[in-house]
Motif scaffolding. Structure first.
Motif, short mmCIF file in Angstrom:
data_model
loop_
_atom_site.label_atom_id
_atom_site.label_comp_id
_atom_site.label_asym_id
_atom_site.label_seq_id
_atom_site.Cartn_x
_atom_site.Cartn_y
_atom_site.Cartn_z
N LEU A 24 0.82 -1.21 0.00
CA LEU A 24 0.00 0.00 0.00
C LEU A 24 0.86 1.26 0.00
O LEU A 24 0.46 2.30 -0.57
CB LEU A 24 -0.93 0.00 1.21
CG LEU A 24 -1.98 -1.11 1.26
CD1 LEU A 24 -2.77 -1.04 2.55
CD2 LEU A 24 -2.92 -1.02 0.05
N TYR A 25 2.04 1.19 0.62
CA TYR A 25 2.92 2.35 0.66
C TYR A 25 3.52 2.62 -0.72
O TYR A 25 3.51 3.78 -1.20
CB TYR A 25 4.03 2.10 1.67
CG TYR A 25 5.10 3.17 1.69
CD1 TYR A 25 4.89 4.40 2.30
CD2 TYR A 25 6.33 2.95 1.06
CE1 TYR A 25 5.86 5.39 2.31
CE2 TYR A 25 7.32 3.93 1.06
CZ TYR A 25 7.08 5.14 1.68
OH TYR A 25 8.05 6.11 1.66
N PHE A 26 4.00 1.59 -1.36
CA PHE A 26 4.65 1.79 -2.66
C PHE A 26 3.64 2.07 -3.77
O PHE A 26 3.98 2.72 -4.76
CB PHE A 26 5.50 0.57 -3.03
CG PHE A 26 6.75 0.46 -2.21
CD1 PHE A 26 7.78 1.39 -2.35
CD2 PHE A 26 6.92 -0.57 -1.30
CE1 PHE A 26 8.94 1.30 -1.59
CE2 PHE A 26 8.07 -0.67 -0.55
CZ PHE A 26 9.09 0.26 -0.69
N THR A 27 2.41 1.60 -3.62
CA THR A 27 1.37 1.94 -4.59
C THR A 27 0.70 3.27 -4.27
O THR A 27 -0.23 3.69 -4.99
CB THR A 27 0.30 0.84 -4.64
OG1 THR A 27 -0.23 0.62 -3.33
CG2 THR A 27 0.89 -0.46 -5.17
N LYS A 28 1.14 3.91 -3.17
CA LYS A 28 0.66 5.21 -2.73
C LYS A 28 -0.84 5.22 -2.41
O LYS A 28 -1.49 6.26 -2.45
CB LYS A 28 0.96 6.27 -3.79
CG LYS A 28 2.44 6.44 -4.01
CD LYS A 28 2.76 7.67 -4.82
CE LYS A 28 4.28 7.69 -4.98
NZ LYS A 28 4.82 8.98 -5.24
N VAL A 29 -1.35 4.04 -2.06
CA VAL A 29 -2.71 3.98 -1.53
C VAL A 29 -2.73 4.53 -0.10
O VAL A 29 -3.64 5.26 0.29
CB VAL A 29 -3.24 2.53 -1.59
CG1 VAL A 29 -4.63 2.43 -0.94
CG2 VAL A 29 -3.30 2.05 -3.03
N GLU A 30 -1.72 4.16 0.66
CA GLU A 30 -1.51 4.70 2.00
C GLU A 30 -0.05 5.15 2.08
O GLU A 30 0.84 4.38 2.40
CB GLU A 30 -1.81 3.65 3.09
CG GLU A 30 -3.28 3.29 3.20
CD GLU A 30 -3.55 2.37 4.37
OE1 GLU A 30 -2.58 2.00 5.09
OE2 GLU A 30 -4.73 1.99 4.59
N HIS A 31 0.15 6.39 1.80
CA HIS A 31 1.52 6.94 1.79
C HIS A 31 1.69 7.79 3.06
O HIS A 31 0.99 8.77 3.28
CB HIS A 31 1.75 7.78 0.54
CG HIS A 31 3.17 8.23 0.40
ND1 HIS A 31 4.19 7.39 0.02
CD2 HIS A 31 3.73 9.46 0.57
CE1 HIS A 31 5.32 8.05 -0.02
NE2 HIS A 31 5.07 9.33 0.31
#
Length: 462
Positions: free
Chosen positions: A327-334
């Motif tokens: 989720l971090y690298f897909t910027k869903v939850e950055h």
């Protein structure tokens, strides 16, 4: 009186002779004869110098099982039993007093625990919304909070060391609590088989609950989450073949009605429908988790529950840590750098969540489980008070009605299985007492009328 002397030395007949009745009181100076001639066993003399009349009568009549001093022994036993009666009554009173005191302490402790459970859950829900103002990453919050459940078994072992004399090493206690996985203990296969489904359901429950808090108020989400009790009943009835209860079906219908009314409260627009769906999904996965826990573990003790929750925390740390990274690298939850995270809110939220889980699992052992459920229900008015005072929320009539219906259905689900038979017995006893009172009234009226017929006058009391 007649007495036998014995047979003469060459005769076949027994010689009888009459003795005069002794008119002197036994125990006096000149009295040394017994009633039946010369006997080896002396008669028992009471403390006031009068020979026991009952012994003499029983000896004459040949009472079965009689032995000299029988009546005196009976009197002594009776006196001993009377002497023991006050002590036994005192001991019974002491035991009943201690039982009542233990019950009162258990109830008071349960009430205190109810307040702690509701306060911790209200604090957790409100702190989540505060965290989302600066850090809106629900899955990371759920994953971070679940990792803290690893501390449950170490905390349980610390309590074991403090409260138990026969102390065990951590390895011994761990192996003892690992028997919930089987006789051979915890293996990798059983670890994955038992822990993976429960851990996934646990994560989904928390994640959907946090997502719902981004769409709805804390009061609405906590009220909708209370529907999990109805879902637990339906699943237990279908899967575990629990007893069917009509009142719980009514409670489940009330929960569904409250859900529909909650969705209708805002006119079925996008955020309301999505928020209600997420909250109901959280309640559904929570019900699945609880039914699965009951199916796998049954009636586990406190140590086994702490072991199982810590094992789920380990599973979450090892096997679910890749999801926040994705989720971090897909910027869903950055969330930026680690130093920019609101660690105060996150640690406070995880700590309150851990306290809530400890109170729920420890409270079931220390007090009545129904009090823990009531503590969860009280989080609804608690969140409502906070929302009105702090966030100045205004609740519509439909929303309030939906909340009340869900809470009433939750209370109906707390009724014990034998509530119907207990209620019927109470009503039967109450009806019987009323009929008895009517019979007494009729008999008194009949008596007064008969007395008036006989010329008697009744004078009313002032």
């Amino acid at each position: 009186m007649i007495s036998t002397e014995g047979a003469e030395s060459g005769g076949d007949q027994t010689c009888f002779r009459l003795e005069p009745l002794n008119t002197h009181l036994p125990g006096k100076a000149g009295d040394s004869h017994l009633l039946f001639g010369d006997m080896d066993t002396p008669s028992k003399v009471t403390a006031n110098g009068v020979q026991d009349i009952e012994d003499r009568i029983l000896r004459i009549t040949g009472y079965y099982g009689y032995y000299p001093g029988y009546s005196s022994h009976r009197r002594e036993e009776g006196s001993e039993s009377h002497a023991d009666t006050p002590g036994s009554e005192a001991s019974e009173e002491g035991i009943s007093y201690q039982t009542c005191a233990n019950t009162v302490l258990k109830v008071l402790g349960g009430l205190l625990l109810v307040l702690c459970v509701s306060s911790s859950w209200v604090g957790t829900t409100q702190l989540v919304q505060l965290t989302f103002k600066s850090f809106s990453c629900p899955f990371f919050v759920s994953w971070f909070s679940t990792n803290w459940t690893i501390l449950l078994f170490p905390l349980y072992y610390g309590g074991h060391v403090v409260t138990t004399r026969d102390k065990q090493t951590p390895i011994q206690k761990f192996r003892e609590c690992s028997r919930l996985f089987g006789e051979d203990g915890m293996t990798l296969k059983l670890f994955l088989k038992r822990t993976a489904p429960s851990s996934i359901l646990w994560t989904l429950t928390n994640y959907l609950y946090l997502l719902a808090l981004r769409k709805l108020t804390a009061t609405d989400v906590s009220a909708l989450y209370c529907c999990h009790k109805a879902f637990v009943f339906l699943l237990s009835w279908i899967v575990l073949k629990d007893r069917f209860m009509g009142v719980r079906i009514v409670a489940a219908i009330m929960a569904i009605t409250g859900i529909v009314m909650m969705a209708y409260a805002d006119g079925f627009h996008g955020d309301s429908i999505i928020g209600v769906a997420l909250a109901v999904g959280s309640a559904s996965t929570s019900a699945l988790y609880k039914v699965l826990f009951k199916m796998f573990l049954g009636s586990a003790n406190l140590g086994e529950v702490a072991h199982f929750l810590s094992t789920m925390g380990v599973f979450n740390l090892i096997f679910i840590s890749f999801i926040p990274l994705i989720l971090y690298f897909t910027k869903v939850e950055h969330w930026g750098s680690l130093s920019s995270l609101p660690w105060g809110y996150l640690c406070g939220l995880a700590g309150l969540w851990l306290v809530f889980n400890i109170l729920v699992n420890v409270g079931v052992v220390l007090t009545y489980p129904i009090l823990i459920s009531i503590g969860t229900l009280l989080s609804v008015p608690g969140n409502a008070v906070v929302d009105v005072l702090k966030h100045e929320m205004i609740f519509s009539v439909v929303r309030l009605a939906a909340t009340c219906i869900i809470c009433l259905g939750f209370l109906l689900l707390l009724l014990p299985e034998e509530w119907d038979s207990v209620t019927l017995r109470f009503l039967a006893a109450f009806k019987k007492s009323e009929e008895h009172g009517e019979e007494l009234t009729d008999s008194s009226i009949h008596t007064r009328s008969r007395s008036r017929a006989n010329g008697a006058v009744s004078i009313p009391m002032a």
